[in-house]
Design a protein around this motif. Structure first.
Motif, mmCIF file in Angstrom:
data_model
loop_
_atom_site.group_PDB
_atom_site.id
_atom_site.type_symbol
_atom_site.label_atom_id
_atom_site.label_comp_id
_atom_site.label_asym_id
_atom_site.label_seq_id
_atom_site.Cartn_x
_atom_site.Cartn_y
_atom_site.Cartn_z
ATOM 1 N N ASN A 169 111.190 -35.523 6.461
ATOM 2 C CA ASN A 169 112.198 -35.725 5.746
ATOM 3 C C ASN A 169 113.042 -34.711 5.292
ATOM 4 O OD1 ASN A 169 111.010 -38.544 6.010
ATOM 5 N ND2 ASN A 169 109.738 -38.203 4.210
ATOM 6 N N ASN A 170 114.258 -34.987 4.820
ATOM 7 C CA ASN A 170 114.985 -33.841 4.265
ATOM 8 C C ASN A 170 115.081 -32.723 5.315
ATOM 9 O OD1 ASN A 170 116.617 -32.408 2.314
ATOM 10 N ND2 ASN A 170 114.950 -31.567 1.226
ATOM 11 N N LEU A 171 115.520 -33.103 6.347
ATOM 12 C CA LEU A 171 115.551 -32.099 7.468
ATOM 13 C C LEU A 171 116.617 -30.766 7.262
ATOM 14 C CD1 LEU A 171 114.726 -34.241 10.436
ATOM 15 C CD2 LEU A 171 113.449 -32.154 9.883
ATOM 16 N N LYS A 172 116.383 -29.973 7.679
ATOM 17 C CA LYS A 172 117.332 -28.712 7.122
ATOM 18 C C LYS A 172 117.701 -28.165 8.683
ATOM 19 C CE LYS A 172 115.146 -27.747 2.960
ATOM 20 N NZ LYS A 172 114.415 -26.557 2.268
ATOM 21 N N PRO A 173 118.788 -27.450 8.945
ATOM 22 C CA PRO A 173 119.172 -26.817 10.028
ATOM 23 C C PRO A 173 118.127 -25.679 10.423
ATOM 24 C CG PRO A 173 121.089 -27.003 8.558
ATOM 25 C CD PRO A 173 119.845 -27.450 7.814
ATOM 26 N N GLU A 174 117.437 -25.150 9.489
ATOM 27 C CA GLU A 174 116.409 -24.408 10.097
ATOM 28 C C GLU A 174 115.107 -25.070 10.883
ATOM 29 O OE1 GLU A 174 118.092 -24.285 7.084
ATOM 30 O OE2 GLU A 174 116.782 -24.171 5.394
ATOM 31 N N ASP A 175 115.202 -26.345 10.635
ATOM 32 C CA ASP A 175 113.998 -26.917 11.071
ATOM 33 C C ASP A 175 114.422 -27.157 12.875
ATOM 34 O OD1 ASP A 175 113.902 -29.125 8.254
ATOM 35 O OD2 ASP A 175 112.469 -27.267 8.813
#
Length: 125
Positions: free
Chosen positions: A82-88
């Motif tokens: 959840n709440n994925l970020k570009p760095e993921d």
């Protein structure tokens, strides 16, 4: 033993994905399971794991956003993100180990001897 990871895709920042890893040829009872990821140009890193018994262990940067789970009856493990970020953004791999694992080694790739093929997660900003 074969592991098949699925569920990756393209998602906007703040979105969610659920990765699934189905295993065949072996039972998930009494094994350690884990998710790893590898971004371009970077080493593979442990994201989350569940030792033979007990709660999930998480990479600090995903704690509170990712949840690992397992369904031993279905021989399947999951990673809810959840709440994925570009760095993921990375290729995500599932892995299992059929012998006891030291907790301190739960997120170490060298601890695992069976791996899935990887599924690509891309998070756009």
């Amino acid at each position: 033993v074969q592991l098949q990871a699925s569920g990756g895709g393209l998602v906007q920042a703040g979105g969610s994905l659920r990765l699934t890893c189905a295993t065949t040829g072996g039972s998930l009872d009494y094994v350690a399971v884990a998710w790893f990821r590898q971004a371009p140009g970077k080493e593979r890193e442990g994201v989350s794991c569940i030792p033979t018994r007990g709660r999930g262990i998480y990479l600090s940067s995903v704690k509170g956003r990712f949840t690992v789970s397992r369904d031993n009856a279905k021989n399947t493990m999951y990673l809810q993100m959840n709440n994925l970020k570009p760095e993921d953004t990375a290729v995500y791999f599932c892995a299992v180990r059929f012998t006891r694992i030291v907790l301190s080694m739960c997120l170490d790739p060298s601890s695992y001897n069976f791996w899935g093929q990887g599924t690509l997660v891309t998070v756009s900003s």
